[in-house]
Design an enzyme around this catalytic site. Structure first.
Site, mmCIF file in Angstrom:
data_model
loop_
_atom_site.group_PDB
_atom_site.id
_atom_site.type_symbol
_atom_site.label_atom_id
_atom_site.label_comp_id
_atom_site.label_asym_id
_atom_site.label_seq_id
_atom_site.Cartn_x
_atom_site.Cartn_y
_atom_site.Cartn_z
ATOM 1 N N THR A 27 6.379 0.771 2.183
ATOM 2 C CA THR A 27 7.362 1.562 2.936
ATOM 3 C C THR A 27 6.590 2.487 3.858
ATOM 4 O O THR A 27 5.898 3.400 3.387
ATOM 5 C CB THR A 27 8.251 2.392 1.987
ATOM 6 O OG1 THR A 27 8.901 1.505 1.090
ATOM 7 C CG2 THR A 27 9.293 3.173 2.768
ATOM 8 N N LEU A 66 0.838 -1.203 0.000
ATOM 9 C CA LEU A 66 0.000 0.000 0.000
ATOM 10 C C LEU A 66 0.875 1.257 0.000
ATOM 11 O O LEU A 66 2.071 1.173 0.258
ATOM 12 C CB LEU A 66 -0.909 -0.020 1.225
ATOM 13 C CG LEU A 66 -1.766 -1.286 1.390
ATOM 14 C CD1 LEU A 66 -2.572 -1.224 2.677
ATOM 15 C CD2 LEU A 66 -2.693 -1.476 0.208
ATOM 16 N N PRO A 67 0.275 2.438 -0.255
ATOM 17 C CA PRO A 67 1.114 3.631 -0.373
ATOM 18 C C PRO A 67 1.866 4.049 0.904
ATOM 19 O O PRO A 67 3.074 4.245 0.852
ATOM 20 C CB PRO A 67 0.112 4.725 -0.789
ATOM 21 C CG PRO A 67 -1.039 3.991 -1.401
ATOM 22 C CD PRO A 67 -1.122 2.682 -0.671
ATOM 23 N N LYS A 73 15.407 0.358 5.516
ATOM 24 C CA LYS A 73 14.974 0.850 4.197
ATOM 25 C C LYS A 73 15.078 2.376 4.133
ATOM 26 O O LYS A 73 15.579 2.932 3.158
ATOM 27 C CB LYS A 73 13.534 0.369 3.946
ATOM 28 C CG LYS A 73 12.720 1.154 2.961
ATOM 29 C CD LYS A 73 12.962 0.767 1.527
ATOM 30 C CE LYS A 73 12.244 1.744 0.602
ATOM 31 N NZ LYS A 73 12.413 1.516 -0.777
ATOM 32 N N LYS A 111 8.407 11.405 0.701
ATOM 33 C CA LYS A 111 7.770 10.600 1.756
ATOM 34 C C LYS A 111 8.839 9.860 2.574
ATOM 35 O O LYS A 111 8.820 9.872 3.795
ATOM 36 C CB LYS A 111 6.810 9.582 1.121
ATOM 37 C CG LYS A 111 6.096 8.715 2.156
ATOM 38 C CD LYS A 111 5.357 7.543 1.548
ATOM 39 C CE LYS A 111 6.280 6.366 1.342
ATOM 40 N NZ LYS A 111 5.605 5.070 1.203
HETATM 41 P P1 NAD Z 1 0.818 2.728 -5.887
HETATM 42 O O1 NAD Z 1 0.131 3.954 -5.411
HETATM 43 O O2 NAD Z 1 1.084 2.537 -7.344
HETATM 44 O O3 NAD Z 1 -0.014 1.431 -5.397
HETATM 45 C C1 NAD Z 1 -0.669 1.338 -4.157
HETATM 46 C C2 NAD Z 1 -1.977 0.601 -4.397
HETATM 47 O O4 NAD Z 1 -2.621 0.381 -3.141
HETATM 48 C C3 NAD Z 1 -2.963 1.377 -5.267
HETATM 49 O O5 NAD Z 1 -3.346 0.584 -6.367
HETATM 50 C C4 NAD Z 1 -4.132 1.661 -4.319
HETATM 51 O O6 NAD Z 1 -5.391 1.661 -4.963
HETATM 52 C C5 NAD Z 1 -4.016 0.509 -3.346
HETATM 53 N N1 NAD Z 1 -4.672 0.719 -2.067
HETATM 54 C C6 NAD Z 1 -4.563 1.769 -1.213
HETATM 55 N N2 NAD Z 1 -5.321 1.550 -0.125
HETATM 56 C C7 NAD Z 1 -5.921 0.344 -0.286
HETATM 57 C C8 NAD Z 1 -6.829 -0.425 0.486
HETATM 58 N N3 NAD Z 1 -7.282 -0.008 1.667
HETATM 59 N N4 NAD Z 1 -7.255 -1.597 -0.007
HETATM 60 C C9 NAD Z 1 -6.808 -2.053 -1.205
HETATM 61 N N5 NAD Z 1 -5.948 -1.373 -1.988
HETATM 62 C C10 NAD Z 1 -5.509 -0.183 -1.530
HETATM 63 O O7 NAD Z 1 2.179 2.636 -5.056
HETATM 64 P P2 NAD Z 1 3.477 1.772 -5.435
HETATM 65 O O8 NAD Z 1 4.387 2.569 -6.289
HETATM 66 O O9 NAD Z 1 3.035 0.412 -5.846
HETATM 67 O O10 NAD Z 1 4.193 1.720 -3.997
HETATM 68 C C11 NAD Z 1 3.708 0.870 -2.962
HETATM 69 C C12 NAD Z 1 4.679 0.976 -1.790
HETATM 70 O O11 NAD Z 1 5.978 0.552 -2.208
HETATM 71 C C13 NAD Z 1 4.862 2.393 -1.235
HETATM 72 O O12 NAD Z 1 4.941 2.334 0.165
HETATM 73 C C14 NAD Z 1 6.178 2.867 -1.848
HETATM 74 O O13 NAD Z 1 6.847 3.825 -1.054
HETATM 75 C C15 NAD Z 1 6.944 1.572 -1.926
HETATM 76 N N6 NAD Z 1 7.986 1.524 -2.968
HETATM 77 C C16 NAD Z 1 7.730 2.020 -4.210
HETATM 78 C C17 NAD Z 1 8.728 1.976 -5.183
HETATM 79 C C18 NAD Z 1 8.472 2.511 -6.572
HETATM 80 O O14 NAD Z 1 9.441 2.661 -7.335
HETATM 81 N N7 NAD Z 1 7.213 2.782 -6.959
HETATM 82 C C19 NAD Z 1 9.975 1.417 -4.884
HETATM 83 C C20 NAD Z 1 10.193 0.867 -3.617
HETATM 84 C C21 NAD Z 1 9.170 0.929 -2.657
#
Ligand code: NAD
Length: 294
Positions: free
Chosen positions: A96, A65-66, A171, A246
């Site tokens: 994260t 999740l975000p 991390k 963030k």
């Molecule tokens: P994203 O916003 O693309 O995906 C998050 C998903 O969670 C969305 O599809 C959203 O609809 C869903 N969501 C939110 N609340 C929800 C709920 N209650 N029930 C069901 N679904 C729900 O984010 P992302 O890029 O996939 O990142 C996810 C995590 O990974 C974050 O914490 C981010 O910091 C971390 N991260 C991201 C990257 C990157 O390059 N994007 C790299 C390393 C770590």
């Protein structure tokens, strides 16, 4: 073959879930965005009507999740997902989030008899798609061993950082270095170019000298220096400014909690906040160069 409840199918969760499907596992999936669910459903995953449905009868739960509030809301909020997860089930929380949030959710999970690991990742969307993520895990060693076969499908490097929350601390320490290093590299390149140097020549010199770092070796922030880097593609894709912001905010929170001093991390957080406020939040984080470039 195991049945896995996977919640959060965004940029990272989507490809991670796809790799588990490809490896032959049965997936029960849920996301608030119907399109994210539909694309994996076409590939054989079972769409669940709710998060509670997604965790019904599963061997393993994964959430991606975000941010902290989404994770706390999901597990502890009104719907209280923990109530629907069978005792003894293993949960991999891969988002994260603040270490404090991870500890809070993990403690509540233990009270429900649920085994939770914080398992944030490094490696970005390309690593998620290729199954080469680095997992930085906090929690019990035996739970990590139980999770290992699944982690090895989604990732290449798996570290046990320590007890609950330790994965999140490690991390954000990594990402704090990354943010400082990228801002510092951009600053040095801008100084060199403003003083008449060619950015490629200067980058080559730094890459073979003591200032070399991940940015000068693989992810140069100056457009045109590295063909594959986001800088050479209008800073599209990659790791967004707002995600870096963030993570630097999480580093500040952790520093306050630990009474640690992080002046450079805090300065980097301010630089990325300024850059985001100028409308660059969705660009790759190497676009911090724009703050310095004439
Ligand atoms: P994203 O916003 O693309 O995906 C998050 C998903 O969670 C969305 O599809 C959203 O609809 C869903 N969501 C939110 N609340 C929800 C709920 N209650 N029930 C069901 N679904 C729900 O984010 P992302 O890029 O996939 O990142 C996810 C995590 O990974 C974050 O914490 C981010 O910091 C971390 N991260 C991201 C990257 C990157 O390059 N994007 C790299 C390393 C770590």
């Amino acid at each position: 073959m195991s049945t896995i409840g996977f919640i959060g199918l965004g940029h990272m969760g989507g490809p991670m879930a796809r790799n588990l499907l490809k490896a032959g596992h049965r997936l029960q999936i849920f996301d608030l965005v119907p399109e994210a669910v539909a694309s994996l459903e076409k590939e054989g995953a079972q769409a669940a009507a709710s998060a509670a449905q997604a965790v019904k009868g599963v061997d393993l739960v994964i959430t991606m999740l975000p941010a902290s509030r989404h994770v706390e809301d999901l597990y502890l909020g009104q719907g209280k997902l923990l109530k629907f997860i069978a005792q003894g089930t293993l949960v991999l929380e891969c988002s994260t989030i603040a270490a404090e949030s991870a500890r809070k959710v993990s403690k509540a999970a233990a009270e429900h008899g649920v085994r939770m690991l914080d398992a944030p990742v490094s490696g970005g969307t390309a690593g998620a798609a290729a199954g080469t993520l680095t997992f930085i895990v906090g929690g019990e060693a035996q739970d990590l061993e139980a999770a290992r076969p699944y982690l090895e499908i989604m990732g290449k490097n798996i570290f046990h950082a320590g007890s609950a929350g330790a994965g999140q601390v490690a991390k954000i320490c990594n990402n704090m270095v990354l943010g400082i290093q990228m801002a510092g590299t951009a600053e040095a390149l801008a100084l060199g170019v403003a003083s008449g140097l060619d950015p490629k020549t200067l980058s080559d010199i730094i890459a073979k000298s003591s200032g070399r770092n991940w940015a000068t070796e693989l992810y140069n922030p100056w457009p045109g220096v590295m063909e594959h880097a986001p800088a050479s593609h209008d800073y599209a894709g990659g790791f967004g400014v707002d995600l870096m912001l963030k993570d630097l905010g999480l580093a500040t929170e952790a520093a306050m909690h630990a009474k640690a001093s992080t002046p450079l991390g805090e300065l980097a957080r301010n630089l990325f906040a300024l850059h985001s406020a100028q409308g660059n939040g969705k660009l790759d984080f190497s676009s911090i160069l724009k703050l310095y470039r004439k």
